[in-house]
Motif scaffolding. Structure first.
Motif, short mmCIF file in Angstrom:
data_model
loop_
_atom_site.label_atom_id
_atom_site.label_comp_id
_atom_site.label_asym_id
_atom_site.label_seq_id
_atom_site.Cartn_x
_atom_site.Cartn_y
_atom_site.Cartn_z
N ASN A 74 0.82 -1.20 0.00
CA ASN A 74 0.00 0.00 0.00
C ASN A 74 0.86 1.26 0.00
O ASN A 74 0.44 2.30 -0.49
N ASP A 75 2.07 1.18 0.54
CA ASP A 75 2.99 2.31 0.49
C ASP A 75 3.69 2.41 -0.87
O ASP A 75 4.03 3.51 -1.32
N TRP A 109 2.45 1.20 -3.91
CA TRP A 109 1.50 1.48 -4.99
C TRP A 109 0.53 2.55 -4.52
O TRP A 109 -0.54 2.27 -3.99
N GLN A 110 0.88 3.80 -4.73
CA GLN A 110 0.09 4.92 -4.24
C GLN A 110 -1.18 5.17 -5.06
O GLN A 110 -2.08 5.84 -4.61
N CYS A 132 -6.51 3.05 -3.86
CA CYS A 132 -7.06 3.47 -2.57
C CYS A 132 -7.25 2.21 -1.71
O CYS A 132 -8.31 1.59 -1.72
#
Length: 155
Positions: free
Chosen positions: A63-64, A66-67, A70
């Motif tokens: 998650n960090d 692939w910005q 959501c």
């Protein structure tokens, strides 16, 4: 060892919830395979695979990296739909089918519903706190801008 999640993540609340979701989904899937309600086995299999994906994505901190995605909203929608689907098929499995494997799948499905519901409740609270912090920051900057733009010589 590179593919295994970190012990610190697995001991966290989110890690334990994802482990419980994947474990209950797998057990429910196996029960549906052995039952006469085998028409419902696609939902637990899909939820098992999605829970494993999110377990490894959170553990590897994708998650960090692939910005563009959501992550909290995807995780929230996954948990809400899983809880609703598990609840519906568990009621049907317990009420309509009489064999033991269907009843066991229904019971494990109810447990999975509870775990998914807890997860989406926690995600909802985290997102609500984040949005409230954003709103208060916007209000503070708007108040400061109004104070700067006001004419103090208007008395």
């Amino acid at each position: 060892r590179a593919l295994l999640p970190a012990r610190a993540f697995l001991c966290s609340l989110k890690g334990r919830l994802l482990l419980a979701e994947s474990g209950l989904s797998f057990i429910t899937f196996v029960c549906y395979v052995a039952s006469s309600a085998s028409a419902f086995l696609a939902a637990p299999l899909l939820e098992f695979l999605l829970a494993l994906y999110f377990l490894f994505a959170d553990a590897m901190q994708l998650n960090d990296k692939w910005q563009g995605l959501c992550w909290p909203m995807m995780d929230f929608l996954r948990c809400v739909t899983a809880a609703l689907i598990y609840f519906a098929i568990s009621i049907t499995a317990v009420a309509k089918y009489s064999d033991g494997a269907s009843k066991a799948a229904g019971v494990f499905g109810f447990f999975a519903t509870i775990v998914f519901a807890i997860d989406f409740y926690l995600i909802f609270n985290d997102v609500a706190k984040f949005l409230k912090q954003g709103d208060s920051a916007e209000e503070n900057t708007a108040d400061k801008a109004e104070e700067e733009n006001s004419d103090s010589d208007s008395d």
